[in-house]
Enzyme design. Structure first.
Site, PDB file in Angstrom:
ATOM      1  N   ARG A 153       1.063  -0.989  -0.398  1.00 21.38           N
ATOM      2  CA  ARG A 153       0.467  -0.478   0.178  1.00 21.38           C
ATOM      3  C   ARG A 153       0.509   1.197   0.005  1.00 21.38           C
ATOM      4  NH1 ARG A 153      -2.266  -4.142  -0.530  1.00 21.38           N
ATOM      5  NH2 ARG A 153      -4.365  -4.729  -0.051  1.00 21.38           N
ATOM      6  N   ARG A 162      -0.312   7.987  26.510  1.00 17.72           N
ATOM      7  CA  ARG A 162       0.597   8.825  24.807  1.00 17.72           C
ATOM      8  C   ARG A 162       1.572   7.867  24.566  1.00 17.72           C
ATOM      9  NH1 ARG A 162       1.746  10.643  29.414  1.00 17.72           N
ATOM     10  NH2 ARG A 162       4.198  11.826  29.895  1.00 17.72           N
ATOM     11  N   ASP A 185      12.845  15.984  25.733  1.00 18.38           N
ATOM     12  CA  ASP A 185      12.113  16.467  26.738  1.00 18.38           C
ATOM     13  C   ASP A 185      13.034  17.325  26.876  1.00 18.38           C
ATOM     14  OD1 ASP A 185      13.580  15.409  27.782  1.00 18.38           O
ATOM     15  OD2 ASP A 185      12.501  14.652  29.407  1.00 18.38           O
ATOM     16  N   PHE A 238      15.210  21.628  26.042  1.00 22.24           N
ATOM     17  CA  PHE A 238      15.960  22.536  25.468  1.00 22.24           C
ATOM     18  C   PHE A 238      17.609  22.139  25.413  1.00 22.24           C
ATOM     19  CE2 PHE A 238      11.885  24.521  24.113  1.00 22.24           C
ATOM     20  CZ  PHE A 238      12.655  24.490  22.634  1.00 22.24           C
ATOM     21  N   THR A 276      19.524  18.958  25.004  1.00 22.89           N
ATOM     22  CA  THR A 276      19.155  18.499  24.424  1.00 22.89           C
ATOM     23  C   THR A 276      19.302  18.043  22.726  1.00 22.89           C
ATOM     24  OG1 THR A 276      19.268  16.698  26.371  1.00 22.89           O
ATOM     25  CG2 THR A 276      18.839  15.711  23.844  1.00 22.89           C
ATOM     26  N   CYS A 281      18.914  26.921  11.323  1.00 26.85           N
ATOM     27  CA  CYS A 281      19.034  26.359  12.443  1.00 26.85           C
ATOM     28  C   CYS A 281      17.989  26.420  13.600  1.00 26.85           C
ATOM     29  CB  CYS A 281      20.140  25.702  12.605  1.00 26.85           C
ATOM     30  SG  CYS A 281      20.859  26.567  14.010  1.00 26.85           S
ATOM     31  N   CYS A 328      19.367  29.687  15.285  1.00 23.01           N
ATOM     32  CA  CYS A 328      18.742  30.683  14.298  1.00 23.01           C
ATOM     33  C   CYS A 328      17.835  31.372  15.271  1.00 23.01           C
ATOM     34  CB  CYS A 328      18.732  30.640  12.852  1.00 23.01           C
ATOM     35  SG  CYS A 328      21.049  30.569  11.887  1.00 23.01           S
ATOM     36  N   CYS A 355       4.297  18.101  30.196  1.00 22.45           N
ATOM     37  CA  CYS A 355       3.697  17.392  30.394  1.00 22.45           C
ATOM     38  C   CYS A 355       3.126  17.322  31.714  1.00 22.45           C
ATOM     39  CB  CYS A 355       3.727  16.447  29.789  1.00 22.45           C
ATOM     40  SG  CYS A 355       4.732  16.211  27.950  1.00 22.45           S
ATOM     41  N   CYS A 358      25.415  33.121  13.113  1.00 24.58           N
ATOM     42  CA  CYS A 358      25.096  32.456  13.617  1.00 24.58           C
ATOM     43  C   CYS A 358      26.673  31.046  14.371  1.00 24.58           C
ATOM     44  CB  CYS A 358      23.984  30.874  13.487  1.00 24.58           C
ATOM     45  SG  CYS A 358      23.501  30.036  15.035  1.00 24.58           S
TER      46      CYS A 358
END
Length: 338
Positions: free
Chosen positions: A6, A65, A124, A126, A128, A165, A168, A180, A239
């Site tokens: 498919r 989830r 989860d 910034f 990383t 990026c 930037c 969460c 940058c």
């Protein structure tokens, strides 16, 4: 090709694209809600090699989830990377699957991610994400940013040498952020974000990069909002991550979040790579809504939650008492400080 018949019938992929997918390697950074959704779709699509990297273990609150996990995984507190690897191998035994129980840092990121054809963000925090961004720029690996919380989600595809990026776009680490664990999340927001991310990954892996979405897309499913923003003009020649004189600052140890187990104490210190200005009132409110207790003076906020005591200073430095496990301490920090 029967298994993928498919998908092969979808002319932009076809037989040639399906063969290409089978030869490609996707790295998924994080095995939470976004990571499990993307990993399952890519496994079912026949991507030849998947590497899933995560430092955490499965908890009961994940099951709402995070679609690869079962109640047994939560009872046994299996590492997410191991549980994801097992389930993905059951879904498609024809592909290579590797679950790495690792914390992505400035020191190991290049070794963990090098050789990938696409990198999918399912992290989860910034800290990383900026490491992923610098690795992407340094090694020339396309990467797909994604994030969701509450009923809101967003995604953006970054092609080294072409797109602005993440550095930037943001220039510096965000000072505040919802998570969460503080405002919750509904699974349709996860599903929509992973759909955007995985569609972009399939375009890259099947050789259809000319069809990539060049805009940052965001949506709020609960309030029926959808936005698509052209950000091409935000690419900055100066940058430090992708510009003309790039130095990849987030691969520099000095800019990384530092952790240390305190000598003689059952405690871990976490110090962000750049100073923050923590809003104690806002953080205390979020902690209370999550079932914890918080009290503050002008210098620090003391928090009791999840069986730990966390002391947060105005500049973002924190002491997590009740553990010597650096991974557990970082999980707690990112949950409530974004």
């Amino acid at each position: 090709m029967e298994r993928y018949s498919r998908q092969v019938l979808f002319s932009p992929i076809g037989e040639e694209g399906q063969v290409a997918l089978a030869s490609k390697h996707a790295v998924i950074a994080g095995a939470g809600a976004l990571g499990t959704g993307s990993a399952e779709m890519l496994a079912r699509a026949g991507v030849g090699k998947l590497t899933v990297i995560d430092r955490d273990y499965v908890e009961w609150s994940n099951l709402q989830r995070q679609q690869l996990y079962t109640e047994l995984d939560a009872r046994d507190r299996l590492p997410k990377a191991a549980a994801a690897e097992k389930r993905l191998r059951e879904i498609n035994s024809e592909i290579e699957v590797y679950g790495l129980i690792e914390d992505i840092t400035a020191l190991n990121a290049e070794n963990l991610i090098g050789g990938a054809d696409v990198l999918i963000d399912a992290t989860d925090n910034f800290d990383t994400r900026f490491i992923l961004n610098d690795v992407s720029q340094k090694l020339g690996i396309p990467w797909i940013y994604g994030g969701c919380v509450g009923s809101y989600g967003m995604s953006y595809s970054i092609l080294p040498e072409k797109s602005p990026c993440l550095h930037c776009l943001l220039k510096q680490l965000p000072m505040e952020g919802y998570t969460c664990d503080t405002v919750g999340i509904i699974s349709p927001a996860v599903g929509m974000t992973t759909a955007y991310q995985t569609a972009e990954a399939l375009k890259i892996l099947s050789g259809n990069t000319d069809q990539l979405r060049s805009k940052l897309v965001s949506f709020d499913l609960w309030h029926n909002q959808h936005t698509s923003i052209n950000i091409d003009k935000l690419k900055d020649p100066a940058c430090t991550s992708c510009g003309e004189n790039r130095v990849y600052p987030y691969l520099n140890y000095e800019n990384a979040t530092k952790t240390a187990v305190l000598c003689g104490r059952d405690s871990v210190q976490i110090r962000p790579g750049s100073k923050r200005d923590i809003d104690f009132a806002k953080l205390a409110e979020a902690i209370a809504e999550s079932g914890g207790e918080a009290s503050a003076n002008p210098y620090l906020l003391s928090v009791a939650i999840d069986g730990f005591r966390m002391v947060v200073f105005k500049d973002g430095r924190a002491l997590i008492h009740g553990t010597k496990d650096v991974s557990a301490a970082k999980n707690l920090y990112y949950r409530y400080l974004g």
